[in-house]
Write an enzyme that holds these catalytic residues in place. Structure first.
Site, mmCIF file in Angstrom:
data_model
loop_
_atom_site.group_PDB
_atom_site.id
_atom_site.type_symbol
_atom_site.label_atom_id
_atom_site.label_comp_id
_atom_site.label_asym_id
_atom_site.label_seq_id
_atom_site.Cartn_x
_atom_site.Cartn_y
_atom_site.Cartn_z
ATOM 1 N N ASP A 118 -31.490 -110.233 -63.907
ATOM 2 C CA ASP A 118 -30.597 -109.064 -63.824
ATOM 3 C C ASP A 118 -30.716 -108.112 -65.018
ATOM 4 O O ASP A 118 -29.714 -107.559 -65.471
ATOM 5 C CB ASP A 118 -29.134 -109.510 -63.694
ATOM 6 C CG ASP A 118 -28.874 -110.229 -62.382
ATOM 7 O OD1 ASP A 118 -29.669 -110.053 -61.448
ATOM 8 O OD2 ASP A 118 -27.882 -110.975 -62.301
ATOM 9 N N ASP B 149 -19.853 -116.967 -59.748
ATOM 10 C CA ASP B 149 -20.559 -115.751 -60.150
ATOM 11 C C ASP B 149 -19.703 -114.866 -61.050
ATOM 12 O O ASP B 149 -20.244 -114.019 -61.770
ATOM 13 C CB ASP B 149 -20.962 -114.934 -58.923
ATOM 14 C CG ASP B 149 -21.980 -115.641 -58.060
ATOM 15 O OD1 ASP B 149 -22.914 -116.236 -58.612
ATOM 16 O OD2 ASP B 149 -21.830 -115.595 -56.816
#
Length: 586
Positions: free
Chosen positions: A301, A525
């Site tokens: 990411d 998450d």
């Protein structure tokens, strides 16, 4: 992809000049002078078979420059039999038929007069394994020949099985997962086993996340890196074992998602180098762990954000503009690749997003180019990248069976459906293979391998379609047949309805080194609401089940589960749902 190992043992040499079998210690020393271009090279090449077994061998080659200084070198020779180079180190080695070419890598191209450099390789053979008798340096023959008097002591009989010592420093197999077990994290395993029904998956291998500096040393309540590696040695036994590490602590980490922000501020690149990457590299470089195959997933990411979430895009964020401007994502990834690849049993896999992020033409190509930029920064080279990983901690379906990108309904392409939205790919497998092709085309090794994180992309259970959707419209066709039941491809946080995916396995498809569970199922998450913490993790509305969205998810509902803890913490409700919706079913 080839697989081989190299072993160390001692046997008597025969001479290549006689065309006999080259046993351990067989050598050829070839000397010559000549001219090539502006420099006048003179050379000595010492070729030594360091080990040999059944149909395999290892060789070390030392090149000495006796002519003018060189800034780059190429050594060439031809084998006299059917020898094949299967892997090499400290040189870029290619082979066409019997002809072999070894070129310097970035750090050993300069050769002063009288200077030497060494490289090595593993190879396969059948019949005889004669030592080459002729070498060239930069196109000039190293004249001379090895001695012609045969030794008085005959070679000993080669062993019937390869010795069990590890490959020489610097050697790597093409696919680290092939023929190897994968480390089961006992901390994750214990949490999974404590859940009702969790024993069915508690023995699966998952990634170990080094998501902050403190994770390296560990604490009274959690294992540090050395503790994991020591446990890995115990699990390894006499076979091969892969340890999966997630290197995840860039300055200004994950600039477009607050839930996974990290401890380092945007400008703390020096702290990233000295307090994070350097200690990891030191531990991994301990010879105690040389027999492990260590896979590092490098900075998820990060890099793609510099393509998709910067000014000029409707999804732009100020944080990503900052990270693009200061260059610290590129510097950090390059530094990590360079330092970690210096450890010969480390395999670097760079994060390459997922198809729901980079599957569009204006995202995939620029992202691949950026990966190369990072892979050649801070002293790194593309050779420091063993592969790439896609779908890390994401939910994109592995393979959509009920619609394809080339399908159309009533003359309307599947690409025009709201779900696909002009994407070039429908699933992770097709995307991974296409991204691999693109990466190879711009200079990455043709043998580069891909990993796909299948930990949470199963999408099974009662909602799993068994056939295509109705052909009333392209949207009914796609929505009725798709396995991925998310509201929008851009949704990424604790997704409702998701299930465990394919179990970890090696070499499942062309170009794919393995399906992996890099994200440990059951670890959150991000928090559903703001939770104070000392890890730098913010509250991202994409983890709030009441959130109505933004440009990155088409202003759709987030699809997140309620009552989630901070990212990385155990989320029992999600784990239970992942087991319930597993595909293949448990």
């Amino acid at each position: 992809m080839s697989r081989s190992t190299s072993r160390s043992t001692s046997r008597t040499a025969l001479l290549a000049a006689l065309g006999l079998i080259a046993a351990t210690g067989a050598t050829a020393t070839v000397i010559g002078t000549g001219a090539a271009g502006a420099a006048t090279p003179g050379c000595r090449v010492d070729y030594q078979v360091s080990s040999q077994w059944n149909t395999g061998f290892g060789a070390n080659v030392t090149v000495t420059n006796t002519g003018d200084p060189l800034s780059a070198w190429t050594v060439e020779w031809s084998f006299g039999g059917d020898q094949k180079v299967t892997q090499g180190w400290n040189a870029t080695i290619t082979q066409s038929g019997a002809a072999v070419t070894a070129k310097n890598v970035s750090y050993n191209g300069s050769l002063a007069t009288g200077g030497s450099t060494s490289f090595g390789f593993n190879g396969s053979y059948s019949g005889t394994n004669a030592v080459p008798g002729l070498f060239t340096l930069n196109g000039v023959v190293c004249n001379g020949a090895p001695p012609t008097t045969p030794p008085t002591t005959p070679p000993t009989t080669p062993p019937t099985t390869p010795p069990t010592t590890p490959p020489p420093a610097g050697s790597r197999v093409d696919n680290p997962y092939a023929g190897a077990k994968v480390y089961v994290n006992p901390e994750w395993s214990a949490k999974a086993a404590a859940e009702p029904g969790g024993s069915r998956v508690a023995n699966q291998p998952t990634g170990v996340w080094l998501d902050r500096i403190a994770a390296i040393g560990g604490s009274a309540g959690s294992m540090g890196l050395r503790a994991h590696l020591d446990e890995a040695l115990r699990q390894k036994g006499s076979g091969e074992l892969v340890v999966q590490l997630v290197v995840y602590n860039l300055p200004g980490r994950d600039c477009a998602a607050l839930a996974s922000n990290g401890e380092l501020g945007p400008t703390e690149i020096d702290r990233y180098r000295t307090q994070y990457i350097d200690p990891i590299a030191t531990i991994l470089g301990d010879t105690k762990y040389a027999g492990l195959r260590i896979v590092t997933t490098v900075e998820i990411d990060s890099l793609p954000n510099l393509v998709t979430n910067v000014s000029g895009r409707p999804t732009a964020t100020a944080n990503c503009d900052v990270m693009k401007a200061n260059g610290n994502y590129v510097k950090g990834v390059g530094y990590a690749l360079h330092k970690l690849a210096a450890v010969p049993n480390v395999y670097n896999y760079v994060d390459a997003g997922h198809h729901g992020w980079l599957g569009w033409d204006d995202n995939l190509g620029p992202s691949a180019d950026l990966f190369k930029t990072a892979a050649t920064a801070e002293g790194a080279t593309v050779a420091d990248v063993h592969g790439f990983i896609v779908n890390t901690a994401n939910y994109s379906a592995l393979k959509e069976d009920h619609f394809a990108i080339g399908d159309s309904v009533n003359g309307v392409s599947v690409r025009q459906s709201k779900w696909v939205d002009w994407n070039r790919y429908t699933d992770e497998l097709s995307y991974a293979q296409a991204m691999r092709d693109r990466l190879v085309s711009i200079g990455f090794d043709p043998r580069v391998g891909m990993l796909i994180d299948t930990s949470r992309n199963g999408w099974g259970g009662t909602a799993r379609p068994t056939g295509p959707g109705a052909t009333t419209s392209v949207d009914t066709y796609v929505n009725g047949g798709r396995y991925d039941r998310r509201i929008h491809l851009g949704n990424w946080c604790n997704q409702s309805g998701a299930g465990l995916g394919e179990r970890p396995q090696a070499a499942p498809a062309a170009g794919i080194d393995a399906y992996v569970w890099m994200k440990p199922p059951g670890e959150s998450d991000g928090a559903s609401k703001e939770i104070p913490n000392d890890q730098g993790k913010g509250f991202d509305r994409m983890c709030d089940p009441t959130y109505t969205g933004n440009a990155r998810n088409g202003n759709s509902m987030s699809g997140a589960l309620p009552d989630a803890p901070l990212s990385g913490q155990w989320f029992s409700a999600q784990f239970q749902e992942l087991m319930k919706n597993a595909y293949p079913a448990l």
